[in-house]
Design an enzyme around this catalytic site. Sequence first.
Site, short mmCIF file in Angstrom:
data_model
loop_
_atom_site.label_atom_id
_atom_site.label_comp_id
_atom_site.label_asym_id
_atom_site.label_seq_id
_atom_site.Cartn_x
_atom_site.Cartn_y
_atom_site.Cartn_z
N SER A 254 39.54 36.75 33.92
CA SER A 254 39.46 35.76 34.98
C SER A 254 40.24 36.26 36.18
O SER A 254 40.85 37.33 36.13
CB SER A 254 40.04 34.43 34.50
OG SER A 254 41.44 34.56 34.40
N LYS A 255 40.24 35.45 37.23
CA LYS A 255 40.91 35.83 38.49
C LYS A 255 42.37 36.23 38.25
O LYS A 255 42.92 37.06 38.93
CB LYS A 255 40.88 34.65 39.46
CG LYS A 255 39.49 34.42 40.02
CD LYS A 255 39.57 33.84 41.43
CE LYS A 255 38.20 33.80 42.06
NZ LYS A 255 37.49 32.56 41.80
N ARG A 256 42.97 35.55 37.28
CA ARG A 256 44.36 35.80 36.92
C ARG A 256 44.60 37.28 36.59
O ARG A 256 45.70 37.80 36.71
CB ARG A 256 44.57 34.91 35.71
CG ARG A 256 45.82 34.66 35.12
CD ARG A 256 45.72 33.38 34.26
NE ARG A 256 44.84 33.56 33.12
CZ ARG A 256 45.10 34.34 32.09
NH1 ARG A 256 46.21 35.03 32.06
NH2 ARG A 256 44.26 34.44 31.09
#
Length: 485
Positions: A254-256
Amino acid sequence: MSAPVRVRFAPSPTGPLHIGGARSALFNWLFARRYGGTFIVRMEDTDLERSSRQSEQEILTSLRWLGLDWDEGIEVGGPHAPYRQTERLELYKKYADILLQHGRAYHCFCTEEELAAEREAQLARGVTPAYSGRCRHLTEGQKQAFLAQGRRPVVRFAVPGGRVLTVSDLVRGEVHFESEGIGDFIIVKSDGIPTYNFAVVVDDHEMGITHVIRAEEHLSNTPRQILLYEALGWSCPQFAHVSLILGQDRSKMSKRHGATSIEQYREMGYLPEALVNFLALLGWSPGGEQEVLSLEEIKSMFSLDRVAKNPAVFDMDKLNWLNGHYIRQADLDRLTTLALPYLQRAGYAPASPTAADMRQLKRLMVAVRPYLSCLAEIEQHLPLYFADSVEPADEEARQVLTGEHVPGVLAGLADKLAGREEIDEEEARAILKSLPKELGLPGKKVYLPLRVALTGRTHGPELYQFIPALGPQRVLKRLVMAGGC
Ligand code: GLU
């Protein structure tokens, strides 16, 4: 393989092309190209609120940038045009009507509130929420009454009970699902727009898709799709669900975990050949030891039986390593052109570089590229080349410049460069080779002071590349600063 292969990439244009989508597109493309098949790009834009033409363009631009082309589809056309689902509504209506006529689908008038109440009651009883099917058997009178109230129905598919549905997946083997838990799902919303599961089946059938290669997250949709194929009397394509991509901490990417879109990687200065190589290895393996592979090579080797069942881990270090490799291999003109925007942004290249500017930037790229894992990193290296002066970085470096012979060494190089505007690697090599002999000194006593005078450090880039990259005039300035002449 019997029928000619026809595969598709069917993104929803609700954002840029992400790593996972790019991998699905690549695997479909590779499969088509390997088996002489047809690759189709279709836009699944039925989510009217989240879809946009801008996202569609971004996705297509990213696909092309990666080097993927398509034989049919959006912007290219083909026998099944249009390739945008919102332009195919008539077709979905036609098949929804057939299902309605055959009693395989029905109009449902339930309101949001009624459905929410039903769900809550199911949860309270400890059962998994699923639509109860209470509109399945409405009388004509009841339907008319709802219509008179202004309710606009959705179309639901009547899921047969007690079935075991088997997905024969080319990656995952046989996967079984009970029809019991599925619940009658919506195939056409009250505004006439089909849902994903319905539109995908109609399109895959109409477009003659032979293999559906897509992300594992769609595996749980597949039993619904199989039921629709059956109800419409169509045969299913073959399915291949490719594993999830996990971040290095083994949670879903994910973006994380950093950049997730292809465009972000392009902006950071990753080369398409590196990304394509990296994406191919996310789930597929070539079998041998060699991991650096061109799109052409992968194309000639690709097969679904080398696609792994277990999740692929996104290894940033590996991407950086691969990209560094491709940066070092890249044609110098191309690399310099690609690096230009980063140099301009940092203020080290003019907006409209002349031919001489470009020659000089190429020399810079030769010296810098061994150190880069992406082009954006170039900015960190630039002060070393563009600063007016350099200071010895540490005590060791300072000591190097105190030797008695040092002024003579610095002057020796300065003599060779005086009055020159440019110097090439070959000439720099020749000068550096001749200096020790001319000065009557061992190589080390010549090269180390020069290195410290020019770079401030005792270790660093090759001098025969560094000197051309700096250019004679800046070299001369640094020699003067170091106290040589
Ligand atoms: N529009 C779907 C998505 O973007 C396509 C899934 C499929 O390939 O069936 O996830």
